[in-house]
Enzyme design. Structure first.
Site, short mmCIF file in Angstrom:
data_model
loop_
_atom_site.label_atom_id
_atom_site.label_comp_id
_atom_site.label_asym_id
_atom_site.label_seq_id
_atom_site.Cartn_x
_atom_site.Cartn_y
_atom_site.Cartn_z
N PRO A 28 0.80 -1.23 0.00
CA PRO A 28 0.00 0.00 0.00
C PRO A 28 0.84 1.28 0.00
O PRO A 28 0.31 2.35 -0.29
CB PRO A 28 -0.82 -0.12 1.30
N ASP A 86 8.32 -2.54 -9.11
CA ASP A 86 9.20 -3.66 -9.46
C ASP A 86 9.91 -4.23 -8.24
O ASP A 86 10.27 -5.40 -8.21
CB ASP A 86 10.22 -3.20 -10.51
#
Length: 377
Positions: A28, A86
């Site tokens: 988050p 990533d």
């Protein structure tokens, strides 16, 4: 998960089952901090339509996802979905590779949904699918649609070894110098989303540095003036891992990671059929295995998910700030090589080694910071 590409020789494709059970690993805090909100608003309704049931695991600290996928039984899920940048996928890949059953578990499809700042792999997959260049929610929608279709294929992993004995597995790229400086120095602006890299680039241009070290590589195609490779180096590359060779059957313990047969130990000189770059002063070195370095940076237009190739770029010292800025502006369109910049060199390789002269400068693997030391992959 792969885009729906026309099949190429040697590639195999699969389709997720229906109904499908997906474990979603979500950070988050990644990017601008909207990953959970975007997942609920954009992704969940599409997955429900596609008969994909989700279990959402929200990370609470660094390495949380790494520990989750390393230690838990994952057999109840058909696919693992990463909704973040990533960096979280890097955690997941390396957690999976630490499992004793890594060889089987790595056959489970992985999916990336862009929830970070750079979103390089998501942008690459969107590019491979033949979609127009998009960002933000449009990119998220495109990647979710690819997940809903359920087509998956192989992706190269690169095995990296460091002088301190670390073994890392990388799906995107390894960097040192200017590009890595921008990536890490701009972390403090992550709430700006992708704009953090523009601001970071301008700041690093203002204090442009040069890094000293030796770069060597095994070219994908033999270069003039280098000794021919020994015959056994033409053994086929293993499934989904560029630069890694299958050892003879029966020579490995169950669960052991395969040997890096293209590499010699870092304490030894590189083999004679490798190329040693004569220059030893660089602005940046970057070895990338996907097309995109970020949502707006098409660094290796020729790259594909499973091409068995490391796309090595290095920028020699002496380039002006203006020329460097022009390169990065052109990279947004993938036309930076058309500028024929005398300081920029691009070479497709099967393996590389970088030996910094001093422990200065930031190294990154898949966008995550790494101690500066000799490394090869």
């Amino acid at each position: 998960l792969s885009p729906p590409l026309p099949p190429r020789l040697g590639d195999s494709y699969g389709v997720l089952p229906r109904p499908c059970r997906a474990l979603v690993l979500l950070n988050p805090q990644s990017g601008a901090g909207r990953a959970l909100e975007d997942f609920q608003a954009v992704v969940q309704p599409m997955l429900a339509e596609a008969d994909i049931a989700t279990t959402v695991f929200i990370t609470e600290r660094p390495h949380h996802a790494h520990e989750k996928v390393r230690d838990e039984d994952l057999s109840q899920w058909d696919t693992l979905v990463v909704m973040a940048g990533d960096g979280l996928l890097y955690e997941v890949v390396n957690g999976l590779m630490e499992r004793p059953d890594w060889e089987d578990i790595m056959k489970k499809p992985l999916c990336i949904l862009p929830g970070g700042s750079g979103n390089a792999l998501a942008a690459s997959i969107n590019h491979y699918a033949g979609n127009d260049h998009v960002a933000k929610k449009k990119l998220l929608t495109n990647c979710t649609f690819i997940l809903c279709k359920g087509l998956h294929t192989q992706m190269d992993l690169v095995s990296l070894s460091t002088a301190s004995g670390k073994r890392l597995f990388s799906f995107l790229g390894f960097g040192w110098g200017f590009i890595s400086d921008v990536d890490i120095d701009s972390e403090k602006y992550r709430r700006l989303g992708n704009a953090r890299f523009t601001l970071g680039t301008l700041q690093c241009l203002a204090k442009l540095r040069v890094y000293q070290g030796r770069l060597s590589y095994l070219p994908a195609v033999p270069e003039q003036g280098t000794a021919p490779a020994p015959k056994d180096s033409h053994v086929p590359v293993t499934n989904s891992q560029a630069g890694r060779i299958l050892p003879p059957a029966g020579t490995e313990a169950a669960g052991a990671l395969p040997a890096d047969s293209l590499l010699v130990p870092l304490c030894q000189p590189v083999p004679t059929h490798w190329t040693v770059v004569p220059e030893e002063e660089f602005v940046t070195v970057y070895a990338i295995y996907q097309s995109h370095l970020g949502t707006n940076l098409l660094m290796a237009p020729a790259a594909r998910l499973h091409d068995g190739c490391i796309h090595l770029f290095y920028l020699k010292a002496g380039i002006s700030r203006v020329a460097l800025l022009k390169l990065f502006l052109a990279m947004a369109r993938g036309t930076h090589l058309d500028l024929n910049c005398p300081h920029l060199r691009y070479v497709p390789v099967r393996a590389f080694r970088l030996e910094p002269r001093a422990a200065t400068g930031i190294m990154t693997v898949d966008g995550e910071a790494l101690a500066c030391e000799p490394v090869q992959g």
